[in-house]
Design a protein around this motif. Structure first.
Motif, short mmCIF file in Angstrom:
data_model
loop_
_atom_site.label_atom_id
_atom_site.label_comp_id
_atom_site.label_asym_id
_atom_site.label_seq_id
_atom_site.Cartn_x
_atom_site.Cartn_y
_atom_site.Cartn_z
N GLY A 141 0.59 -1.38 0.13
CA GLY A 141 -0.19 0.08 -0.55
C GLY A 141 0.55 1.09 0.09
O GLY A 141 1.78 1.69 0.49
N PRO A 142 0.40 2.18 -0.05
CA PRO A 142 0.88 3.57 -0.49
C PRO A 142 1.26 3.97 0.37
O PRO A 142 1.06 4.31 1.91
CB PRO A 142 -0.72 4.96 -0.69
CG PRO A 142 -0.95 3.96 -1.70
CD PRO A 142 -1.20 2.74 -0.86
N GLY A 143 2.77 4.51 1.24
CA GLY A 143 3.50 4.96 2.48
C GLY A 143 4.28 3.95 2.94
O GLY A 143 4.72 4.49 3.37
N ASN A 144 3.88 2.63 3.03
CA ASN A 144 4.51 1.86 3.64
C ASN A 144 5.89 1.33 3.05
O ASN A 144 6.34 1.54 2.01
CB ASN A 144 3.27 1.01 4.68
CG ASN A 144 2.83 1.05 4.19
OD1 ASN A 144 2.63 2.37 5.42
ND2 ASN A 144 1.33 0.72 4.21
N HIS A 145 6.63 0.58 3.64
CA HIS A 145 7.86 -0.03 2.90
C HIS A 145 8.08 -1.21 2.93
O HIS A 145 6.89 -1.87 3.54
CB HIS A 145 8.83 0.35 4.74
CG HIS A 145 9.09 -0.29 5.57
ND1 HIS A 145 8.69 -1.40 5.55
CD2 HIS A 145 8.54 0.33 6.78
CE1 HIS A 145 9.02 -2.02 6.79
NE2 HIS A 145 8.74 -0.98 7.25
N GLY B 254 -3.48 2.24 -6.65
CA GLY B 254 -3.61 3.89 -6.60
C GLY B 254 -2.82 4.52 -5.77
O GLY B 254 -1.57 4.16 -6.04
N ILE B 255 -3.24 5.81 -5.88
CA ILE B 255 -1.59 6.74 -5.11
C ILE B 255 -1.87 7.50 -4.67
O ILE B 255 -3.35 8.06 -4.78
CB ILE B 255 -1.09 7.37 -6.43
CG1 ILE B 255 -0.33 6.56 -7.41
CG2 ILE B 255 -0.05 8.48 -5.31
CD1 ILE B 255 0.89 7.43 -8.85
N GLU B 256 -1.35 7.89 -3.50
CA GLU B 256 -2.15 9.23 -3.04
C GLU B 256 -1.82 10.14 -2.28
O GLU B 256 -0.40 10.92 -2.84
CB GLU B 256 -1.89 8.16 -0.80
CG GLU B 256 -2.73 7.27 -0.67
CD GLU B 256 -2.63 7.24 1.25
OE1 GLU B 256 -3.45 6.00 1.35
OE2 GLU B 256 -1.60 7.92 1.53
N PHE B 257 -2.69 11.01 -2.46
CA PHE B 257 -1.90 12.91 -2.94
C PHE B 257 -2.74 13.10 -1.74
O PHE B 257 -3.89 13.97 -1.47
CB PHE B 257 -2.98 13.42 -3.97
CG PHE B 257 -2.60 12.88 -5.46
CD1 PHE B 257 -2.47 11.54 -5.89
CD2 PHE B 257 -1.52 13.74 -6.18
CE1 PHE B 257 -1.49 11.49 -7.46
CE2 PHE B 257 -0.82 13.05 -7.51
CZ PHE B 257 -0.96 12.16 -7.68
N ARG B 258 -1.39 14.07 -0.50
CA ARG B 258 -2.08 14.64 0.87
C ARG B 258 -2.34 15.86 0.49
O ARG B 258 -0.85 16.04 -0.02
CB ARG B 258 -0.88 13.76 1.43
CG ARG B 258 -1.15 11.90 1.53
CD ARG B 258 0.08 11.48 2.62
NE ARG B 258 0.24 9.60 2.08
CZ ARG B 258 0.83 8.73 2.83
NH1 ARG B 258 2.46 9.07 3.88
NH2 ARG B 258 0.93 8.08 2.91
N ASP B 259 -2.62 16.01 1.40
CA ASP B 259 -2.51 17.58 1.81
C ASP B 259 -2.28 18.89 0.68
O ASP B 259 -1.92 19.66 0.46
CB ASP B 259 -1.39 18.23 2.27
CG ASP B 259 -1.40 16.82 4.07
OD1 ASP B 259 -2.09 17.16 4.42
OD2 ASP B 259 -0.02 16.60 4.39
N VAL C 213 3.39 7.90 -2.82
CA VAL C 213 3.17 9.10 -2.32
C VAL C 213 2.60 10.51 -2.58
O VAL C 213 3.74 10.57 -2.57
CB VAL C 213 2.65 9.11 -0.04
CG1 VAL C 213 2.58 10.23 0.23
CG2 VAL C 213 2.27 7.05 -0.06
N TRP C 214 2.83 10.81 -3.09
CA TRP C 214 2.19 12.19 -3.53
C TRP C 214 2.56 13.63 -2.19
O TRP C 214 0.95 13.25 -1.64
CB TRP C 214 1.69 13.08 -4.96
CG TRP C 214 3.06 12.81 -6.42
CD1 TRP C 214 2.26 11.55 -6.92
CD2 TRP C 214 3.45 13.21 -6.57
NE1 TRP C 214 3.12 11.70 -7.72
CE2 TRP C 214 3.76 12.68 -8.26
CE3 TRP C 214 4.30 14.14 -6.22
CZ2 TRP C 214 5.03 13.68 -8.41
CZ3 TRP C 214 5.06 15.12 -7.06
CH2 TRP C 214 5.68 14.83 -8.16
#
Lengths: 510, 510
Positions: free
Chosen positions: A425-429, B59-64, B236-237
């Motif tokens: 998943g996104p953001g994990n290593h 998918g991709i996360e676009f944060r903040d 993640v972006w």
């Protein structure tokens, strides 16, 4: 001959890792990346036409070898004194009998190599009168140095070939050292090797020792020894070389045919001209092997070099010869001949940043151009005048990296890892995910010499540079070296042969 | 935009030699060698399909950055919280408005660069907190270091771009240093440069300073500044980056979109998976620029890295990322986007043999893969944590060599030199022949740093290694540096802007 079955790169490295420290790697590399074809068909034809004109109009001199001239007369070339001019197409016709690919057998069958096609073989540097290390500096090479380099290569998983005159053992008379060199390769390594070429009788001795090792009949039917013969560029073949070349071919052994063209000295300063010359000279030498014995294996070689315009010194590892190698590769493939190209070249006098900038550019040119037999893969320093212990280890490490490089990219569902993204998943290593656990052992080439530690850890460990680490590494490897077993009867037979060959012969020192 | 007319490589080098010492080389390189296409159409399609699945399924996360999410909603993506999933084909459709090639203008029009197509631009390394030299060791970078590196690049004929955050000027507050960095590029160099991206307002400041230099209207119609934005891989972006990316695009300036994927950590350990991830993340970032302003220039970047399996440390300049770059090059060309790839990467802590083995393999991958904008072309050491003065000079020299490398081989009657062979004849040398005299000045690239002298001469001159020569060379170049003239009104305008921007703002140090 059918392509022998080999383990894939990933499998081989996995096998290596299980049994660290590594004893033997792959017998040779089967490339999984394409060659780099730099020139268009049109431009290749122009180079071939230029080579044909050089051969037909200026021709090549074959000096001190009447038998070579007889070959050319019979083949239909125009012979005028020692000058031979070749009607266009003649050499290509003669070369049709040369094999595109062949096996050089090793006394350990697991280490026999395929030369030609998509196969790549790494062999140490060749021919330096001097040796160097960081402790003792530069000095003339001895048989002890020669033996040390064979051991260093044999104990590495990154080479496939023991080489030939790795350095000149200058403490042994010139007319006898070939016997000790061949013996050292046979005793200390169980990989394929090269014999002497510095006189016809030394070539014959080298081949005879191979016959003792492999049997006369096997040797007549199979390649078991290589001889590296040089053109005396421009456009001269000396009798010493053609007699050796013919001796190897006559015995069904492979000559490596190599013009050494230093642009502006032994050839034109322009790259295209040096390439055309190289093609002309190499075709003539390769064709002569086929006139001596049709079907004998032969390797299409080249050695392009440039020159410093400020000092007139030769330069190695520069861009023009690297680019030239790419063209030579295309030309050799059009001829259907196995290719020797470049190596790890440099003019640096130390195993430093210059040495590896030039060496890496040069080695990658050999990789991209499709070279099958890469002589000078390790140890080359000082414009080929010195064999360096530390440079040998640095190059050895690069050869290891090039195994992975030549494996290219595997594309399958496991390698593409789409499911791993869903898992992580996104953001994990990815550190502990199942895909990483299943693949990490075979994922990346792991240098034995590079320091990848954080600065603080590297500094605390002494802050050593790569050359100093290489210095420690070759000493450790030599200390741990174990000779591969050799049949006692063969060893005695070889020793007897050498004793008889030396007996009553006065030493010659030049 | 039409391809501007440039001098050929040979002409340019001839011109340089006439006026030694060299002031300025070519504004950029127009490559005369093909790209190295490593994978088949079938395998490229499999990678693209894997990227499409990652984009559609995970998918991709676009944060903040709510504005980014709005863009995606309007474009037809599926937005769920900050997670964005992309129907197959959507991003490719959005990317159709991005230019395949564009000009980044310089305040000296002679130094404007074309980015894309067959053009290659070399730019110094970017982003190190530390600097190193052989005299003072490793220390935090300062504005003085930053300015020194700009001077070293500006005074070299081998670069085309002044770069961006060459090192972090850690003596200046984090929230103000972007102003001093952009000012330094403008004052000390007359080549193109990059602005800040570490906060939206710093991006805006950078662009505003470019407007003062080039005029607001010209800036709105032309690319005059680049911003290098990173994905927070995997998938993640961060808002800081997308806000900066959008700021550059909004101003019609080019974002360089770069995932940093350390295989096994921020992506899978397998090369194919990391490549698919890189494609997915970069396509999303590049497409966002087009949603912000259709037609804005954008550069397709990547930064693949491997890992030491023994220590878990990142590794740079290893074979897998080099091979991965070749694939990325093919993927970028299929998208029709300008490409940023690799650079001169290494984990070595010294400007030694390891540094240049890794660096040269990495740089040649960038050359072969068809990269148009090569960031990190010089100075990179210590896994990007340190900018090295000596490594900068060594890499500078390699960049010089790569100009000749990219020129390839010229094939014409003069280069083929057939008549020279008739003139010289077999066995004679080419030193003084008319062909040599007519061509020697432009024949070979001539290193300013390599030592090609015979051993004895090198030893008599002190026996220096390449790093020590590089140490002397950077000091000499800095001492001789002259700033290019800058209009006083523009300088004052920029200084006023900086003064106002800093006024009353408390220093922030992180």
């Amino acid at each position: 001959m059918t392509q022998q079955r080999i383990r894939s790169g990933r499998q081989a490295r996995q096998a290596e890792r299980v049994g660290r420290p590594v004893a033997i790697g792959r017998p040779y590399i089967h490339r999984n990346i394409p060659t780099y074809d730099i020139l268009s068909e049109e431009n290749l034809l122009r180079i071939e036409a230029a080579a044909d004109r050089i051969l037909a109009e200026t021709g090549i001199e074959f000096r001190d070898d009447p038998a070579a001239l007889d070959h050319w007369r019979r083949a239909g070339a125009e012979v005028e004194g020692v000058r031979v001019r070749f009607p266009p197409g003649l050499l290509r016709e003669v070369l049709r009998s040369a094999p595109a690919e062949f096996t050089q057998h090793s006394r350990n069958p697991a280490n026999s190599v395929r030369i030609g096609g998509r196969n790549v073989v790494f062999s140490p540097a060749y021919g330096s009168p001097f040796v160097m290390d960081l402790d003792r500096g530069r000095r003339f090479g001895t048989l002890e140095d020669f033996r040390a380099f064979i051991k260093l290569a044999q104990a590495s998983p990154n080479f496939h070939h023991s080489g030939g005159t790795i350095c000149e053992p200058t403490d042994i008379p010139v007319n006898k050292r070939h016997l000790d060199m061949v013996m050292a390769h046979i005793e200390l390594s169980d990989r394929p090797f090269m014999g002497s070429v510095t006189a016809e009788e030394r070539s014959e001795d080298s081949i005879e020792m191979a016959r003792i090792l492999f049997g006369a009949e096997f040797t007549d039917r199979n390649c078991v020894i290589l001889g590296n013969v040089n053109v005396n560029s421009p456009l001269v073949w000396d009798g010493t070389m053609t007699r050796s070349l013919r001796a190897y071919a006559r015995a069904n052994q492979a000559a490596v045919v190599v013009p050494f063209i230093l642009g502006g000295a032994m050839g034109p300063v322009t790259n295209a001209g040096a390439i055309a010359q190289s093609l002309a000279e190499t075709m003539a030498g390769c064709a002569l092997t086929q006139l001596e014995r049709p079907g004998a294996p032969v390797i299409f070689g080249n050695f392009l070099s440039s020159m410093s315009l400020r000092s007139g010194s030769p330069t190695f590892g520069t861009p023009e010869p690297a680019i030239g190698s790419m063209v030579i590769g295309q030309l050799a493939r059009r001829l259907g001949l196995p290719l020797r190209c470049s190596g790890n070249f440099t003019t640096s006098k130390l195993p430093d940043a210059q040495a590896m900038t030039e060496g890496t550019m040069s080695m990658l040119a050999a990789i991209h151009c499709g070279a099958n037999f890469i002589l000078h893969a390790a140890g080359f320093l000082d414009g080929l005048l010195s064999m360096s212990y530390e440079k040998f280890m640095l190059d050895d490490d690069l050869c290891g990296a090039l195994h992975s490089y030549l494996d290219g990219v595997q594309i399958d569902d496991n390698q593409l890892a789409v499911d791993a993204f869903a898992e992580v998943g996104p953001g994990n290593h990815f550190f502990g995910c199942s895909h990483t656990m299943a693949n990490y052992q075979t994922a990346f080439w792991d240098s034995g010499l590079a320091d990848n530690e954080p600065f603080e850890k590297w500094e605390a460990a002494g802050g050593l540079d790569a050359a100093t680490r290489a210095n420690r590494a070759w000493k450790k490897r030599l200390a741990e070296y174990e000779a591969p077993p050799l049949d006692a009867g063969i060893r005695d037979g070889l020793r007897d042969y050498i004793a008889r060959a030396k007996e009553g012969v006065p030493d010659a020192w030049y």
